[in-house]
Design a protein around this motif. Structure first.
Motif, PDB file in Angstrom:
ATOM      1  N   ASP A 173      42.139  18.364 -30.381  1.00 16.88           N
ATOM      2  CA  ASP A 173      41.375  18.566 -31.608  1.00 16.88           C
ATOM      3  C   ASP A 173      41.122  20.055 -31.842  1.00 16.88           C
ATOM      4  O   ASP A 173      40.383  20.681 -31.086  1.00 16.88           O
ATOM      5  CB  ASP A 173      40.047  17.810 -31.511  1.00 16.88           C
ATOM      6  N   PRO A 174      41.699  20.652 -32.908  1.00 20.60           N
ATOM      7  CA  PRO A 174      41.529  22.094 -33.126  1.00 20.60           C
ATOM      8  C   PRO A 174      40.199  22.473 -33.756  1.00 20.60           C
ATOM      9  O   PRO A 174      39.933  23.655 -33.940  1.00 20.60           O
ATOM     10  CB  PRO A 174      42.696  22.431 -34.059  1.00 20.60           C
ATOM     11  N   VAL A 175      39.373  21.498 -34.117  1.00 22.83           N
ATOM     12  CA  VAL A 175      38.121  21.820 -34.805  1.00 22.83           C
ATOM     13  C   VAL A 175      36.892  21.358 -34.027  1.00 22.83           C
ATOM     14  O   VAL A 175      35.795  21.325 -34.572  1.00 22.83           O
ATOM     15  CB  VAL A 175      38.104  21.226 -36.234  1.00 22.83           C
ATOM     16  N   SER A 176      37.051  20.977 -32.785  1.00 19.77           N
ATOM     17  CA  SER A 176      35.891  20.641 -31.962  1.00 19.77           C
ATOM     18  C   SER A 176      36.233  20.862 -30.497  1.00 19.77           C
ATOM     19  O   SER A 176      37.392  20.902 -30.105  1.00 19.77           O
ATOM     20  CB  SER A 176      35.458  19.186 -32.173  1.00 19.77           C
ATOM     21  N   GLY A 177      35.199  21.029 -29.689  1.00 21.04           N
ATOM     22  CA  GLY A 177      35.355  21.097 -28.253  1.00 21.04           C
ATOM     23  C   GLY A 177      36.339  22.151 -27.795  1.00 21.04           C
ATOM     24  O   GLY A 177      36.315  23.299 -28.210  1.00 21.04           O
ATOM     25  N   ILE A 178      37.226  21.732 -26.885  1.00 20.47           N
ATOM     26  CA  ILE A 178      38.134  22.670 -26.244  1.00 20.47           C
ATOM     27  C   ILE A 178      39.089  23.320 -27.242  1.00 20.47           C
ATOM     28  O   ILE A 178      39.561  24.444 -27.038  1.00 20.47           O
ATOM     29  CB  ILE A 178      38.920  21.963 -25.105  1.00 20.47           C
ATOM     30  N   GLY A 179      39.361  22.646 -28.363  1.00 18.32           N
ATOM     31  CA  GLY A 179      40.190  23.248 -29.404  1.00 18.32           C
ATOM     32  C   GLY A 179      39.535  24.476 -29.999  1.00 18.32           C
ATOM     33  O   GLY A 179      40.188  25.494 -30.258  1.00 18.32           O
ATOM     34  N   LEU A 180      38.226  24.405 -30.228  1.00 19.18           N
ATOM     35  CA  LEU A 180      37.483  25.571 -30.716  1.00 19.18           C
ATOM     36  C   LEU A 180      37.489  26.680 -29.675  1.00 19.18           C
ATOM     37  O   LEU A 180      37.560  27.868 -30.018  1.00 19.18           O
ATOM     38  CB  LEU A 180      36.047  25.170 -31.045  1.00 19.18           C
ATOM     39  N   MET A 181      37.390  26.316 -28.412  1.00 25.38           N
ATOM     40  CA  MET A 181      37.404  27.328 -27.365  1.00 25.38           C
ATOM     41  C   MET A 181      38.741  28.057 -27.329  1.00 25.38           C
ATOM     42  O   MET A 181      38.793  29.282 -27.162  1.00 25.38           O
ATOM     43  CB  MET A 181      37.097  26.725 -26.002  1.00 25.38           C
ATOM     44  N   ASP A 182      39.836  27.330 -27.475  1.00 25.97           N
ATOM     45  CA  ASP A 182      41.147  27.967 -27.477  1.00 25.97           C
ATOM     46  C   ASP A 182      41.248  29.021 -28.576  1.00 25.97           C
ATOM     47  O   ASP A 182      41.860  30.080 -28.390  1.00 25.97           O
ATOM     48  CB  ASP A 182      42.247  26.917 -27.657  1.00 25.97           C
ATOM     49  N   ILE A 183      40.641  28.740 -29.726  1.00 29.40           N
ATOM     50  CA  ILE A 183      40.630  29.716 -30.813  1.00 29.40           C
ATOM     51  C   ILE A 183      39.715  30.884 -30.461  1.00 29.40           C
ATOM     52  O   ILE A 183      40.068  32.052 -30.647  1.00 29.40           O
ATOM     53  CB  ILE A 183      40.178  29.049 -32.126  1.00 29.40           C
ATOM     54  N   ALA A 184      38.544  30.597 -29.914  1.00 35.33           N
ATOM     55  CA  ALA A 184      37.571  31.640 -29.603  1.00 35.33           C
ATOM     56  C   ALA A 184      38.085  32.619 -28.551  1.00 35.33           C
ATOM     57  O   ALA A 184      37.791  33.816 -28.617  1.00 35.33           O
ATOM     58  CB  ALA A 184      36.258  31.008 -29.141  1.00 35.33           C
ATOM     59  N   VAL A 185      38.845  32.128 -27.581  1.00 32.83           N
ATOM     60  CA  VAL A 185      39.343  33.025 -26.529  1.00 32.83           C
ATOM     61  C   VAL A 185      40.638  33.715 -26.921  1.00 32.83           C
ATOM     62  O   VAL A 185      41.133  34.575 -26.190  1.00 32.83           O
ATOM     63  CB  VAL A 185      39.539  32.273 -25.187  1.00 32.83           C
ATOM     64  N   GLY A 186      41.213  33.324 -28.055  1.00 33.90           N
ATOM     65  CA  GLY A 186      42.448  33.946 -28.511  1.00 33.90           C
ATOM     66  C   GLY A 186      43.709  33.299 -27.999  1.00 33.90           C
ATOM     67  O   GLY A 186      44.794  33.869 -28.118  1.00 33.90           O
ATOM     68  N   TRP A 187      43.600  32.091 -27.442  1.00 27.83           N
ATOM     69  CA  TRP A 187      44.773  31.401 -26.919  1.00 27.83           C
ATOM     70  C   TRP A 187      45.499  30.584 -27.985  1.00 27.83           C
ATOM     71  O   TRP A 187      46.635  30.170 -27.778  1.00 27.83           O
ATOM     72  CB  TRP A 187      44.388  30.499 -25.745  1.00 27.83           C
ATOM     73  N   LYS A 188      44.822  30.321 -29.077  1.00 23.89           N
ATOM     74  CA  LYS A 188      45.430  29.608 -30.193  1.00 23.89           C
ATOM     75  C   LYS A 188      44.983  30.276 -31.489  1.00 23.89           C
ATOM     76  O   LYS A 188      43.864  30.808 -31.586  1.00 23.89           O
ATOM     77  CB  LYS A 188      45.012  28.126 -30.203  1.00 23.89           C
ATOM     78  N   ALA A 189      45.845  30.244 -32.505  1.00 24.13           N
ATOM     79  CA  ALA A 189      45.483  30.777 -33.813  1.00 24.13           C
ATOM     80  C   ALA A 189      44.633  29.756 -34.556  1.00 24.13           C
ATOM     81  O   ALA A 189      44.817  28.536 -34.408  1.00 24.13           O
ATOM     82  CB  ALA A 189      46.745  31.094 -34.606  1.00 24.13           C
ATOM     83  N   ALA A 190      43.699  30.247 -35.342  1.00 20.86           N
ATOM     84  CA  ALA A 190      42.867  29.354 -36.146  1.00 20.86           C
ATOM     85  C   ALA A 190      43.679  28.765 -37.294  1.00 20.86           C
ATOM     86  O   ALA A 190      44.515  29.457 -37.885  1.00 20.86           O
ATOM     87  CB  ALA A 190      41.674  30.116 -36.698  1.00 20.86           C
ATOM     88  N   PRO A 191      43.476  27.480 -37.606  1.00 14.72           N
ATOM     89  CA  PRO A 191      44.149  26.902 -38.772  1.00 14.72           C
ATOM     90  C   PRO A 191      43.752  27.650 -40.046  1.00 14.72           C
ATOM     91  O   PRO A 191      42.680  28.255 -40.101  1.00 14.72           O
ATOM     92  CB  PRO A 191      43.634  25.451 -38.793  1.00 14.72           C
ATOM     93  N   PRO A 192      44.592  27.641 -41.066  1.00 12.47           N
ATOM     94  CA  PRO A 192      44.261  28.329 -42.319  1.00 12.47           C
ATOM     95  C   PRO A 192      42.910  27.866 -42.867  1.00 12.47           C
ATOM     96  O   PRO A 192      42.619  26.673 -42.917  1.00 12.47           O
ATOM     97  CB  PRO A 192      45.407  27.929 -43.251  1.00 12.47           C
ATOM     98  N   GLY A 193      42.109  28.824 -43.261  1.00 13.85           N
ATOM     99  CA  GLY A 193      40.798  28.500 -43.819  1.00 13.85           C
ATOM    100  C   GLY A 193      39.733  28.167 -42.810  1.00 13.85           C
ATOM    101  O   GLY A 193      38.578  27.909 -43.177  1.00 13.85           O
ATOM    102  N   ASN A 194      40.099  28.169 -41.523  1.00 13.67           N
ATOM    103  CA  ASN A 194      39.138  27.824 -40.475  1.00 13.67           C
ATOM    104  C   ASN A 194      38.226  29.021 -40.203  1.00 13.67           C
ATOM    105  O   ASN A 194      38.693  30.130 -39.975  1.00 13.67           O
ATOM    106  CB  ASN A 194      39.882  27.419 -39.198  1.00 13.67           C
TER     107      ASN A 194
END
Length: 395
Positions: A173-194
């Protein structure tokens, strides 16, 4: 693409933030985190020699019982579990050491959540020094987090992952939990508009929901370790990587520099950002196999190691009992069976340090599984380690 190092897989041409930790790209990426993500070094020092022992151990002739109850060959199990490195230490000596997938002695490899256990060891050292009380709350260490859901969580609850903060560990899930963490640490790009937080600190501060009262039950959440790391840095006034180097890596006689991946703020990713060599992870395991001692000195307090081995299965909810019916979690280590002398540092995609203090045994496996979580394969590797420990015998 020309391979600059014979025998080592080349960098995939299509490596991106979206796929670097997924198969098949993780086969290269886990040994090259510093090539495409920001990291900070964990300096080594004077190495502690690891001497080889001639025990005659032959994995090709050894069988063990797998998750189905079948007898399987140990060497074949290594062949079939995407092994990058495998190390066995018994009585402090190297019994077996094997590298694959281009890995070699001195290569560093992402350890994922094995990182948590290293951060917990650092916590024990700082606690003994009197500068990091475990009964203090997150807000007491980091006042800016007082208004978030972690504000009144204690360090002890972070260590055992018993806070009641709502932070699902679901991988997809890119919008909750560990998915948000991946974005916060820079390991994943945020979805458009996120508009999700872009650093660990921002993400922690944004959390407001509780799932239950603090201290009621264990729930595995990587965020607990991130908050622990923030508290350590605030309490000591120094960066996590420097503290790990000074208080663990150098004293234990690490022979290779390790590193932590860092978020955009430069904060070490405490829950899963450690990359280290196979032998140095074995040295770390020796600390816990030997009551906190390694390299001729007390590194982690003996009482801390003893406490880590004793978990409370009453805090272990049913959803974790399918393959650990008598399991527990303590000080960022897994206890597969509270009646057995084994603790485990585990990371997704097949990272493991298996520690049996009664047999003075440490096993380390670094892997790049195609799937993040594979309970059957983890049980098989765990059973393989246990069988090798039994064959080698008690100290």
């Amino acid at each position: 693409m020309r391979n600059p190092e014979p025998g080592r897989p080349p960098r995939p041409n299509d490596l991106t933030l979206a796929n670097w930790d997924r198969a098949p790209h993780n086969r290269w990426a886990y040994q090259h985190i510093s090539d495409f993500l920001p990291t900070v070094p964990i300096a080594s020092g004077e190495p502690m020699a690891l001497i080889a022992a001639d025990t005659g151990l032959d994995l090709a002739a050894l069988t063990f019982t797998d998750h189905r109850g079948d007898r399987v060959n140990a060497a074949a199990a290594l062949d079939g579990s995407w092994t990058d490195g495998f190390l066995i230490l018994h009585r402090g000596r190297v019994v077996f050491e094997n590298y694959r997938n281009g890995m070699r002695s001195g290569s560093v490899h992402l350890t994922q959540s094995v990182s948590k256990s290293v951060v917990a060891a650092l916590t024990g050292i700082l606690h003994q020094q009197g500068c990091f009380p475990l009964d203090r709350t997150v807000a007491a260490y980091v006042p800016e987090l007082a208004a978030c859901a972690y504000g009144d969580v204690t360090v002890s609850q972070l260590l055992d992952m018993t806070s009641g903060v709502h932070f699902p560990e679901g991988m997809a899930d890119p919008v909750s939990g560990i998915g948000l963490m991946d974005i916060a640490v820079g390991w994943k790009a945020a979805p458009p508009g996120n508009a999700s937080p872009r650093t660990v600190r921002e993400l922690v501060a944004s959390l407001r929901r509780l799932s239950r009262p603090h201290g009621q039950e264990f729930e595995y959440r990587s965020m607990e370790t991130e908050v622990l790391g923030l508290c350590i840095e605030a309490a000591i006034g120094r960066r996590l990587a420097d503290l790990v180097s000074e208080l663990i890596w150098r004293p234990m006689g690490a022979e290779d520099d390790a590193n932590f991946a860092v978020d955009p703020e430069g904060y070490a990713i405490a829950d899963g950002g450690l990359s280290a060599s196979l032998r140095d992870l074995g040295r770390f395991g020796l600390i816990y196999a030997r009551d906190g001692c390694a390299n001729g000195r007390q590194i982690v307090p003996e009482q801390w190691v003893a406490r880590t081995r004793v978990g409370d299965p009453a805090l272990f909810p049913d959803r974790y009992r399918a393959d650990r019916p008598n399991g527990a979690y303590r000080n960022q280590f897994w206890i597969a069976d509270v009646g057995a002398p084994v603790i485990l540092a585990l990371g997704v995609y097949g990272q493991m340090i298996y520690i049996d203090h009664q047999r003075d045994f440490v096993g380390v496996k670094l892997s790049t599984w195609p799937r993040a979580i594979n309970p059957a394969m983890r049980i098989d590797v765990q059973n393989l380690m246990g069988t090798v420990a039994e064959v080698l015998g008690a100290d």
